[in-house]
Design a protein around this motif. Structure first.
Motif, PDB file in Angstrom:
ATOM      1  N   UNK A   1       0.828  -1.204   0.000  1.00 32.10           N
ATOM      2  CA  UNK A   1       0.000   0.000   0.000  1.00 32.10           C
ATOM      3  C   UNK A   1       0.865   1.258   0.000  1.00 32.10           C
ATOM      4  N   UNK A   2       1.968   1.238   0.753  1.00 28.47           N
ATOM      5  CA  UNK A   2       2.870   2.388   0.784  1.00 28.47           C
ATOM      6  C   UNK A   2       3.457   2.670  -0.594  1.00 28.47           C
ATOM      7  N   UNK A   3       3.792   1.606  -1.313  1.00 24.01           N
ATOM      8  CA  UNK A   3       4.408   1.770  -2.633  1.00 24.01           C
ATOM      9  C   UNK A   3       3.447   2.343  -3.668  1.00 24.01           C
ATOM     10  N   UNK A   4       2.144   2.234  -3.406  1.00 25.69           N
ATOM     11  CA  UNK A   4       1.143   2.678  -4.378  1.00 25.69           C
ATOM     12  C   UNK A   4       0.518   4.023  -4.030  1.00 25.69           C
ATOM     13  N   UNK A   5       0.857   4.594  -2.872  1.00 26.84           N
ATOM     14  CA  UNK A   5       0.172   5.803  -2.414  1.00 26.84           C
ATOM     15  C   UNK A   5       1.185   6.832  -1.920  1.00 26.84           C
ATOM     16  N   UNK A   6       0.694   8.048  -1.717  1.00 26.28           N
ATOM     17  CA  UNK A   6       1.528   9.099  -1.141  1.00 26.28           C
ATOM     18  C   UNK A   6       1.107   9.347   0.307  1.00 26.28           C
ATOM     19  N   UNK A   7       1.978   9.971   1.050  1.00 29.86           N
ATOM     20  CA  UNK A   7       1.657  10.262   2.453  1.00 29.86           C
ATOM     21  C   UNK A   7       0.493  11.244   2.506  1.00 29.86           C
ATOM     22  N   UNK A   8      -0.594  10.873   3.166  1.00 26.68           N
ATOM     23  CA  UNK A   8      -1.763  11.766   3.199  1.00 26.68           C
ATOM     24  C   UNK A   8      -1.521  13.006   4.022  1.00 26.68           C
ATOM     25  N   UNK A   9      -2.028  14.138   3.543  1.00 21.67           N
ATOM     26  CA  UNK A   9      -1.936  15.378   4.286  1.00 21.67           C
ATOM     27  C   UNK A   9      -3.055  15.485   5.301  1.00 21.67           C
ATOM     28  N   UNK A  10      -3.038  16.556   6.055  1.00 13.98           N
ATOM     29  CA  UNK A  10      -4.032  16.745   7.109  1.00 13.98           C
ATOM     30  C   UNK A  10      -5.450  16.748   6.543  1.00 13.98           C
ATOM     31  N   UNK A  11      -5.607  17.350   5.363  1.00 13.64           N
ATOM     32  CA  UNK A  11      -6.936  17.408   4.759  1.00 13.64           C
ATOM     33  C   UNK A  11      -7.466  16.002   4.474  1.00 13.64           C
ATOM     34  N   UNK A  12      -6.607  15.120   3.970  1.00 10.21           N
ATOM     35  CA  UNK A  12      -7.033  13.752   3.665  1.00 10.21           C
ATOM     36  C   UNK A  12      -7.303  12.955   4.937  1.00 10.21           C
ATOM     37  N   UNK A  13      -6.513  13.192   5.964  1.00 16.09           N
ATOM     38  CA  UNK A  13      -6.666  12.429   7.204  1.00 16.09           C
ATOM     39  C   UNK A  13      -7.936  12.791   7.963  1.00 16.09           C
ATOM     40  N   UNK A  14      -8.390  14.032   7.793  1.00 17.77           N
ATOM     41  CA  UNK A  14      -9.523  14.502   8.587  1.00 17.77           C
ATOM     42  C   UNK A  14     -10.657  15.015   7.707  1.00 17.77           C
ATOM     43  N   UNK A  15     -10.930  14.298   6.610  1.00 14.11           N
ATOM     44  CA  UNK A  15     -12.006  14.706   5.715  1.00 14.11           C
ATOM     45  C   UNK A  15     -13.359  14.695   6.404  1.00 14.11           C
ATOM     46  N   UNK A  16     -13.515  13.814   7.378  1.00 14.10           N
ATOM     47  CA  UNK A  16     -14.784  13.732   8.101  1.00 14.10           C
ATOM     48  C   UNK A  16     -14.600  14.097   9.566  1.00 14.10           C
ATOM     49  N   UNK A  17     -13.578  14.895   9.860  1.00 13.16           N
ATOM     50  CA  UNK A  17     -13.371  15.341  11.230  1.00 13.16           C
ATOM     51  C   UNK A  17     -12.489  14.409  12.028  1.00 13.16           C
ATOM     52  N   UNK A  18     -12.491  14.642  13.327  1.00 16.29           N
ATOM     53  CA  UNK A  18     -11.694  13.831  14.230  1.00 16.29           C
ATOM     54  C   UNK A  18     -10.343  14.423  14.562  1.00 16.29           C
ATOM     55  N   UNK A  19     -10.053  15.617  14.022  1.00 22.24           N
ATOM     56  CA  UNK A  19      -8.768  16.241  14.316  1.00 22.24           C
ATOM     57  C   UNK A  19      -8.738  16.705  15.763  1.00 22.24           C
ATOM     58  N   UNK A  20      -7.592  16.531  16.437  1.00 19.98           N
ATOM     59  CA  UNK A  20      -7.494  17.004  17.831  1.00 19.98           C
ATOM     60  C   UNK A  20      -7.778  18.498  17.916  1.00 19.98           C
ATOM     61  N   UNK A  21      -8.439  18.947  18.966  1.00 22.08           N
ATOM     62  CA  UNK A  21      -8.746  20.377  19.083  1.00 22.08           C
ATOM     63  C   UNK A  21      -7.484  21.211  19.233  1.00 22.08           C
ATOM     64  N   UNK A  22      -7.559  22.435  18.723  1.00 16.09           N
ATOM     65  CA  UNK A  22      -6.425  23.341  18.831  1.00 16.09           C
ATOM     66  C   UNK A  22      -6.315  23.888  20.249  1.00 16.09           C
ATOM     67  N   UNK A  23      -5.179  24.477  20.550  1.00 14.14           N
ATOM     68  CA  UNK A  23      -5.015  25.153  21.834  1.00 14.14           C
ATOM     69  C   UNK A  23      -5.998  26.321  21.889  1.00 14.14           C
ATOM     70  N   UNK A  24      -6.732  26.454  22.979  1.00 18.16           N
ATOM     71  CA  UNK A  24      -7.740  27.522  23.050  1.00 18.16           C
ATOM     72  C   UNK A  24      -7.128  28.908  22.888  1.00 18.16           C
ATOM     73  N   UNK A  25      -7.829  29.754  22.188  1.00 15.86           N
ATOM     74  CA  UNK A  25      -7.432  31.158  22.085  1.00 15.86           C
ATOM     75  C   UNK A  25      -7.507  31.784  23.485  1.00 15.86           C
ATOM     76  N   UNK A  26      -6.591  32.695  23.836  1.00 15.15           N
ATOM     77  CA  UNK A  26      -6.637  33.326  25.171  1.00 15.15           C
ATOM     78  C   UNK A  26      -7.981  33.973  25.490  1.00 15.15           C
ATOM     79  N   UNK A  27      -8.709  34.405  24.451  1.00 18.94           N
ATOM     80  CA  UNK A  27     -10.005  35.042  24.670  1.00 18.94           C
ATOM     81  C   UNK A  27     -11.079  34.036  25.096  1.00 18.94           C
ATOM     82  N   UNK A  28     -10.730  32.743  25.015  1.00 21.04           N
ATOM     83  CA  UNK A  28     -11.689  31.694  25.395  1.00 21.04           C
ATOM     84  C   UNK A  28     -11.535  31.260  26.850  1.00 21.04           C
ATOM     85  N   UNK A  29     -10.589  31.805  27.560  1.00 19.07           N
ATOM     86  CA  UNK A  29     -10.224  31.259  28.860  1.00 19.07           C
ATOM     87  C   UNK A  29     -11.049  31.780  30.031  1.00 19.07           C
TER      88      UNK A  29
END
Length: 273
Positions: free
Chosen positions: A129-157
């Motif tokens: 599978x590695x030989x036939x594909x390229x390393x997926x970017x963030x967009x491909x990895x999280x097309x349907x979500x599931x990305x870890x949340x970002x560090x909260x903006x200071x205005x959210x604290x």
């Protein structure tokens, strides 16, 4: 010719005798003594039936190591799913969970290449599978979500805040700096972008329908003119393949139902990169 043949046979016989008594040092053999007969018992490597013993046969090759299997849940599974999508063996996700759909996709990939159809991702399957594909970017990895949340903006604290990150595409409901819940969100396209900045919830509408686009906006929480946080069936079905008209879309109806019940008019909304 016959004389030479006899001489050769005589030489072979003598050589055979010497071979039988040979070892680390040569030993004298009494003239006329019969050559020692081999014992009747077979050698350890040669059984009575003449077939090679198990110890003499080739050691069986161990099966390839299994790297991922049904039931696993990880970022590695998400990468596997993204790569399977690249070669058109998977059309859903990535979700990060090795479910039955993923196992069937792996079986199809294996069978097409003459590999055992186990549905598990072993070292041989992964290498192919590695030989036939390229390393997926963030967009491909999280097309349907599931990305870890970002560090909260200071205005959210401080206070009660809908903290919305465009970088991680997540919404965190925060109370006094504590993250109460997090969910995936989708934003507007480049032609109808979601505004960034600090806002407040103006009003809520449980069964809202857009008067501009004539589309349902369930659990709408308006924060900037016609832009609101709301549930989207399109987001739930298509993921990030689509976009909103500027609103913040949520695809998990159960989560936004909980959120709608907790958020109050006047609560702060922060949209940031």
């Amino acid at each position: 010719m016959r004389v030479r043949t006899a001489v050769l046979r005589s030489s072979i016989a003598v050589t055979g005798v010497l071979t039988l008594v040979g070892g680390c040092t040569a030993q004298a053999v009494e003239k006329g003594a019969p050559a020692q007969k081999p014992t009747s018992s077979p050698s350890p490597s040669q059984p009575d039936d003449g077939k090679p013993s198990a110890s003499a046969s080739a050691t069986p090759k161990p099966p390839p190591k299994v790297l991922l299997a049904p039931g696993d849940s990880s970022k590695d599974v998400r990468e596997l799913q993204a790569r399977l999508r690249q070669v058109a063996w998977l059309y859903n996700g990535p979700t990060g969970t090795y479910d039955d759909v993923t196992a069937d996709a792996v079986k199809g990939f294996q069978g097409k290449r003459g590999l055992p159809r186990t549905g598990e991702t072993d070292t041989v399957t992964w290498r192919r599978l590695l030989n036939m594909t390229h390393e997926p970017g963030k967009w491909e990895l999280y097309q349907f979500g599931g990305q870890p949340p970002a560090k909260p903006d200071p205005r959210c604290m401080t206070g009660r805040v809908l903290c919305i990150s465009k970088t991680s595409r997540t919404l965190a409901w925060m109370v006094d700096g504590r993250r109460v819940l997090t969910t995936d969100v989708r934003f507007g396209s480049q032609y109808t972008p979601t505004r960034e900045g600090v806002f407040h919830v103006d009003f809520k509408s449980r069964h809202h329908v857009s008067t501009l686009y004539d589309t349902p906006m369930p659990y709408a929480m308006f924060f900037s003119g016609g832009q609101a946080v709301h549930y989207s069936t399109d987001f739930a079905a298509r993921g990030y393949a689509g976009a909103s008209h500027g609103c913040v879309n949520v695809k998990d109806e159960r989560t936004i139902a909980r959120l709608f019940a907790q958020v109050k008019n006047g609560d702060k909304v922060v949209v940031y990169w």
